[in-house]
Design an enzyme around this catalytic site. Structure first.
Site, PDB file in Angstrom:
ATOM      1  N   HIS A 138     -30.228  41.773  11.556  1.00  0.00           N
ATOM      2  CA  HIS A 138     -30.929  42.515  12.603  1.00  0.00           C
ATOM      3  C   HIS A 138     -29.844  43.167  13.463  1.00  0.00           C
ATOM      4  CE1 HIS A 138     -34.966  40.378  12.271  1.00  0.00           C
ATOM      5  NE2 HIS A 138     -34.172  39.656  11.478  1.00  0.00           N
ATOM      6  N   HIS A 322     -39.855  36.182  17.886  1.00  0.00           N
ATOM      7  CA  HIS A 322     -41.079  36.858  17.459  1.00  0.00           C
ATOM      8  C   HIS A 322     -42.026  37.153  18.616  1.00  0.00           C
ATOM      9  CE1 HIS A 322     -40.127  36.974  13.239  1.00  0.00           C
ATOM     10  NE2 HIS A 322     -39.577  35.791  13.416  1.00  0.00           N
TER      11      HIS A 322
END
EC number: 3.5.1.5
Length: 569
Positions: A138, A322
């Protein structure tokens, strides 16, 4: 009359030779030298009173006459294909030869010519590996790149645009505009980079335009909706453009179960992130997908290896990554469904069996970008201690296990993403992306990280000292990090379509662009030493995992090597 050296003296002068064993850091792993390219008595070594001098080990030959740019002398190569002692010649930033270096005018069997144009890197007593490849990144902050390089990773594949909510969770660089900005940013870093577009969409056009813009693949993530329709459409586009698809499946099983996802794949190749499930995916049985021939399975380093602390740290990480909230019961239930001690324990064993093929980081999104390599070897150590020597080992060593584990972060991610012709192993013709390790620090802190043939990071002492070694010695950037050397020693990976459209010229890029290829025909059998295809069963009540009928379980580690002995923090 020749002089005969005893093994101890020889190892301390030229490094270990055939039959000698080397311990990897403070683990219980020992590798044994399988072959030595040296001609005994004609070894080359640099230094005062040593061999690489004019008229001795150094020839008068020019670069045009065959002399290499750099020679690494007497290194112990650890790669998926072997554990061998050799000199390594580098020319034009690529591995030119692996063999015997020296002066062909006076020495026999010379395959690497040393001349006045040749720089020498001392590999005596050192282990040489390919630069690591982290295929699950990421791109949340650029500081990750420095951390990755300092750990021995020289290639990053993933997605993102910075600390945006989408990037923090989903490994996607969505759309042409964002992809182009990241391609431009890639020019500033001495590392190979490849970006994944967003694969969640039920129509082809929006996905195809990302590949044309330069994405080397597409990422399907449950946070964007990994439905069977999205999976089918994404793989259809990937087939058209010969790119990889990475997938993070549906933890909540809202759009279907693991069987639904397997059916949607239609036997098309895919790279499954989080194949165990703690990082996400069909709960509780996504792990069974590793038995499919078209699935190239990986897992990420926060669960590597299973320890007494693994479960406790995961819940907090998951809530942050998340975008979940502790005061929402459904969010907490979502998080708790992913953290299962039984499947994490099975993950250790499936890596050791070669059923899981790749280890990556999941950087700042439940994983640590600087710990891919050390956690891989911690897993190998834990399995050696708990399961003993692997079947198939020849001799009293851990050569097979070492080759299997080094492949998980080098050649296998390279094959998976269509970049193995450029990087991923210590083989002739590939970019000279290499790591040199002192055995005592193997897998923890490299001595040198070589990028495209020149040192990019090194253990370096006080710059104002009279010699390079005074404390504090720590990993620091070297000349490959500056100016035009960045573009001369690193590449950016793009799709074949983008390369044909001269995307580099249109965007004013300075790094060479290399097209990914030969992806869509892959199967798990193409992966090196990690292609076991077990039939996996998961008990829906107890979460117990069985492979070909055998229960996979192990105890969590309470102590690990390559840990606090090496780090202050």
């Amino acid at each position: 009359m020749s002089y005969r050296m005893d093994r101890h003296s020889y190892a301390h002068t030229f490094g270990p030779t055939v039959g000698d064993k080397v311990r990897l850091a403070d683990t219980e792993l020992f590798i044994e030298v399988e072959q030595d390219y040296a001609t005994y008595g004609d070894e080359v070594k640099f230094g005062g009173g040593k061999v690489i001098r004019d008229g001795m080990g150094q020839s008068p030959l020019s670069r045009a006459e065959g002399a290499v740019d750099v020679v690494i002398t007497n290194a112990l190569i650890l790669d998926w294909w072997g554990i061998v002692k050799a000199d390594v010649g580098i020319k034009n930033g690529r591995i030119y030869a692996i063999g015997k270096a020296g002066n062909p005018h006076i020495q026999d069997n010379v395959s690497i010519i040393i001349g006045p144009s040749t720089e020498a890197i001392a590999g005596e007593g050192m282990i040489l590996t390919a630069g690591g490849i982290d295929a699950h990144v990421h791109f949340i902050c650029p500081q990750q790149i420095e951390t990755a390089l300092a750990s021995g990773v020289t290639t990053l594949v993933g997605g993102g645009t910075g600390p945006a909510a989408g990037t923090k969770a989903t490994t996607c660089t969505p759309g042409a505009w964002n992809i182009h900005r990241m391609l431009q940013a890639a020019d500033g870093f001495p590392i190979n980079l490849g970006f994944l577009g967003k694969g969640n969409g039920s129509q082809p056009a929006a996905l195809a335009e990302q590949i044309k813009a330069g994405a080397i693949g597409l990422k399907l993530h449950e946070d964007w909706g990994t439905t069977p329709a999205a999976i089918d459409n994404c793989l259809g586009v990937a087939e058209d453009y010969d790119v990889q698809v990475a997938i993070h499946t549906d933890t909540l099983n809202e759009a279907g179960f693991v069987e639904t996802t397997i059916a949607a794949l239609k036997n098309r190749v895919i790279h499954t992130y989080h194949t165990e499930g703690a990082g996400g995916g069909h709960a509780p049985d996504i792990i069974k997908i590793c038995g499919e021939l078209n699935v190239l399975p990986s897992s990420t380093n926060p669960t590597r290896p299973y320890t007494i602390n693994t479960l406790e740290e995961h819940l907090d990480m998951l809530m942050v990554c998340h975008h979940l909230h502790r005061n929402i019961p459904e969010d907490v239930a979502f998080a708790e469904s992913r953290i299962r001690r039984e499947t994490i324990a099975a993950e250790d064993i499936l890596h050791d069996l070669g059923a899981f093929s790749i280890i990556s980081s999941d950087s700042q999104a439940m994983g640590r970008v600087g710990e891919v390599i050390c956690r891989t070897w911690q897993t190998a150590h834990k399995m050696k201690v708990q399961r003993g020597q692997l079947p198939g080992e020849t001799g009293n060593n851990d050569n097979l296990r070492a080759k299997r584990y080094v492949a998980k972060y080098t050649i296998n991610p390279a094959i998976t993403h269509g970049i193995s012709e450029e990087i991923g192993s210590v083989e002739v013709g590939k970019l000279a992306d290499l790591c040199l390790w002192s055995p005592a620090f193997f897998g923890v802190k490299p001595e040198l990280v070589i990028k495209g043939g020149i040192v990019a990071y090194a253990q370096m002492g006080d710059a104002n000292a009279s010699i390079p070694t005074p404390q504090p010695v720590h990993m620091q950037p070297m000349f490959a990090n500056y100016g035009g050397a960045i573009a001369a020693t690193s590449v950016t990976f793009v799709s074949q379509k983008a390369a044909k459209k001269d995307i580099g010229e249109k965007l004013g890029l300075s790094k060479p662009l290399v097209a990914v290829k030969n992806i869509r025909q892959l199967t798990k059998r193409d992966l090196k030493l990690n292609n076991y295809l077990p039939h996996i069963e998961v008990d829906p009540e107890t979460y117990e995992v069985r492979a070909d009928g055998e229960l996979l379980t192990c105890e969590p580690a309470s102590v690990l090597p390559m840990a606090q002995r090496y780090f202050l923090f």
